[in-house]
Design an enzyme around this catalytic site. Structure first.
Site, PDB file in Angstrom:
ATOM      1  N   ASP A  24     -21.104  -5.763 -17.771  1.00 43.13           N
ATOM      2  CA  ASP A  24     -20.591  -4.397 -17.635  1.00 43.13           C
ATOM      3  C   ASP A  24     -20.799  -3.619 -18.933  1.00 43.13           C
ATOM      4  O   ASP A  24     -20.791  -4.198 -20.022  1.00 43.13           O
ATOM      5  CB  ASP A  24     -19.097  -4.450 -17.287  1.00 43.13           C
ATOM      6  CG  ASP A  24     -18.613  -3.122 -16.718  1.00 43.13           C
ATOM      7  OD1 ASP A  24     -19.460  -2.271 -16.351  1.00 43.13           O
ATOM      8  OD2 ASP A  24     -17.390  -2.921 -16.652  1.00 43.13           O
ATOM      9  N   HIS A  41     -29.322   0.364 -18.251  1.00 46.54           N
ATOM     10  CA  HIS A  41     -29.709  -0.759 -17.387  1.00 46.54           C
ATOM     11  C   HIS A  41     -30.972  -1.430 -17.931  1.00 46.54           C
ATOM     12  O   HIS A  41     -31.081  -2.660 -17.936  1.00 46.54           O
ATOM     13  CB  HIS A  41     -29.935  -0.286 -15.952  1.00 46.54           C
ATOM     14  CG  HIS A  41     -28.678   0.243 -15.303  1.00 46.54           C
ATOM     15  ND1 HIS A  41     -27.465  -0.393 -15.411  1.00 46.54           N
ATOM     16  CD2 HIS A  41     -28.461   1.352 -14.543  1.00 46.54           C
ATOM     17  CE1 HIS A  41     -26.539   0.301 -14.746  1.00 46.54           C
ATOM     18  NE2 HIS A  41     -27.121   1.369 -14.216  1.00 46.54           N
ATOM     19  N   LEU A 135     -32.189 -25.026 -16.733  1.00 44.74           N
ATOM     20  CA  LEU A 135     -31.125 -24.091 -16.353  1.00 44.74           C
ATOM     21  C   LEU A 135     -31.292 -23.612 -14.907  1.00 44.74           C
ATOM     22  O   LEU A 135     -32.396 -23.242 -14.498  1.00 44.74           O
ATOM     23  CB  LEU A 135     -31.184 -22.862 -17.282  1.00 44.74           C
ATOM     24  CG  LEU A 135     -30.249 -21.704 -16.923  1.00 44.74           C
ATOM     25  CD1 LEU A 135     -28.804 -22.026 -17.268  1.00 44.74           C
ATOM     26  CD2 LEU A 135     -30.678 -20.418 -17.640  1.00 44.74           C
TER      27      LEU A 135
HETATM   28  C1  FPP Z   1     -22.763  -2.539 -14.859  1.00 46.80           C
HETATM   29  O1  FPP Z   1     -22.735  -1.583 -15.899  1.00 46.80           O
HETATM   30  C2  FPP Z   1     -24.137  -3.021 -14.639  1.00 46.80           C
HETATM   31  C3  FPP Z   1     -24.808  -3.000 -13.444  1.00 46.80           C
HETATM   32  C4  FPP Z   1     -24.231  -2.496 -12.199  1.00 46.80           C
HETATM   33  C5  FPP Z   1     -26.202  -3.438 -13.347  1.00 46.80           C
HETATM   34  C6  FPP Z   1     -26.556  -4.709 -14.054  1.00 46.80           C
HETATM   35  C7  FPP Z   1     -28.017  -4.761 -14.168  1.00 46.80           C
HETATM   36  C8  FPP Z   1     -28.702  -5.170 -15.244  1.00 46.80           C
HETATM   37  C9  FPP Z   1     -28.086  -5.751 -16.466  1.00 46.80           C
HETATM   38  C10 FPP Z   1     -30.178  -5.000 -15.221  1.00 46.80           C
HETATM   39  C11 FPP Z   1     -31.046  -6.170 -15.114  1.00 46.80           C
HETATM   40  C12 FPP Z   1     -30.575  -7.313 -14.334  1.00 46.80           C
HETATM   41  C13 FPP Z   1     -31.392  -8.304 -13.907  1.00 46.80           C
HETATM   42  C14 FPP Z   1     -30.804  -9.508 -13.293  1.00 46.80           C
HETATM   43  C15 FPP Z   1     -32.854  -8.230 -14.039  1.00 46.80           C
HETATM   44  P1  FPP Z   1     -22.187  -0.107 -15.567  1.00 46.80           P
HETATM   45  O2  FPP Z   1     -23.366   0.730 -15.161  1.00 46.80           O
HETATM   46  O3  FPP Z   1     -21.090  -0.188 -14.567  1.00 46.80           O
HETATM   47  O4  FPP Z   1     -21.657   0.341 -16.968  1.00 46.80           O
HETATM   48  P2  FPP Z   1     -20.410   1.326 -17.239  1.00 46.80           P
HETATM   49  O5  FPP Z   1     -19.171   0.597 -16.813  1.00 46.80           O
HETATM   50  O6  FPP Z   1     -20.474   1.528 -18.731  1.00 46.80           O
HETATM   51  O7  FPP Z   1     -20.660   2.591 -16.462  1.00 46.80           O
END
Ligand code: FPP
Length: 254
Positions: A24, A41, A135
């Site tokens: 997050d 992201h 892994l």
């Molecule tokens: C939450 O942060 C994150 C996500 C919903 C997406 C996670 C995706 C990645 C880390 C990209 C790559 C992943 C893979 C497996 C290739 P948020 O957007 O909710 O952050 P915020 O709480 O600060 O708004």
């Protein structure tokens, strides 16, 4: 590896067998830099690579990452499109490296809503790495803990209706076999980055006895040192599984 963790590794069971992470803070990382959320992201994908490498180096057997929840479809359409693209491009660019590193890839979740291209690639990536013995990297995509419990209940009901299973035979252990990670150890350590302290419908069934660890670090900044800090905290927890501290100290079996 930090000195803390090295010291612990020689004396106690510091290394979790299964780490599950809610990644997050991508959006806030980008906002702090006046960038679009999607830049967060993209940077988050780099953190995924760092943490996977760290788990390989530390011989952690299983890592589960919450990449996209069943609720994430509620985000702006453009952000969802960019996330889907990012999954596909990251998979395509990383698969060789993961395979060489002996990583076995697994995807959990309801993939019916994904594009056929992404679905095909997921199947290909799982097939290509299925015999790897290092892994196990589990990517939870369009996953929800309630969905997992529900899909298990549905399949159990089908087996009961078909006469393959009697309701009297249904135990916790038996139910577990129908859930998504049945063949893997249950998570020892749950980490959520970004400062929020909630589970957000991640592995609800599987987290029953998992140690919870919350980090203020935003996911795009997360690195091997942060993982070591979480493992060090884990090593200091007393896991009782319902027993008393005295029973645990004596080594009584639960
Ligand atoms: C939450 O942060 C994150 C996500 C919903 C997406 C996670 C995706 C990645 C880390 C990209 C790559 C992943 C893979 C497996 C290739 P948020 O957007 O909710 O952050 P915020 O709480 O600060 O708004």
């Amino acid at each position: 590896m930090s000195n803390d963790v090295q010291a612990l590794s020689s004396t106690s069971d510091w290394r979790p067998r299964h780490v599950a992470i809610v990644m997050d803070g991508n959006g806030r990382w980008a906002q702090q830099r006046s960038l679009p959320r999607t830049a967060g992201h993209r940077e988050g994908a780099k953190a995924v690579r760092r943490v996977v490498e760290a788990c390989v180096e530390r011989n952690i057997p299983v890592l589960t990452l919450f990449a996209f929840s069943s609720e994430n479809w509620r985000r702006p359409r453009r952000e969802v499109e960019i996330l889907m693209n990012l999954f596909l491009t990251t998979l395509r660019s990383e698969i060789r490296r993961l395979d060489v590193a002996n990583v076995r890839l697994r995807f959990i979740g309801d993939h019916g809503a994904f594009s056929p291209t992404l679905r095909d690639y997921i199947t290909k990536a799982e097939k290509r790495t299925m015999r790897n013995t290092g892994l196990t990297l589990v990517i939870a995509a369009n996953y929800g803990g309630r969905w997992d419990i529900l899909q298990a209940a549905r399949r159990i009901a089908e087996d009961v209706a078909a006469g393959r299973l009697s309701p009297n035979d249904l135990t916790t252990e038996f139910y577990h076999r129908y859930t998504c990670l049945a063949d893997l150890p249950e998570p020892d350590l749950f980490i959520r980055t970004g400062g929020e302290q909630r589970i957000s419908n991640f592995l609800l069934w599987q987290l029953a006895y998992t140690e919870l660890y919350f980090s203020e670090r935003l996911w795009p900044d997360y690195d091997a040192g942060d993982l070591d800090a979480a493992c060090a905290a884990f090593a200091n927890r007393l896991r009782r599984f319902g027993q008393t501290s005295e029973q645990v100290a004596r080594g009584d079996h639960a």
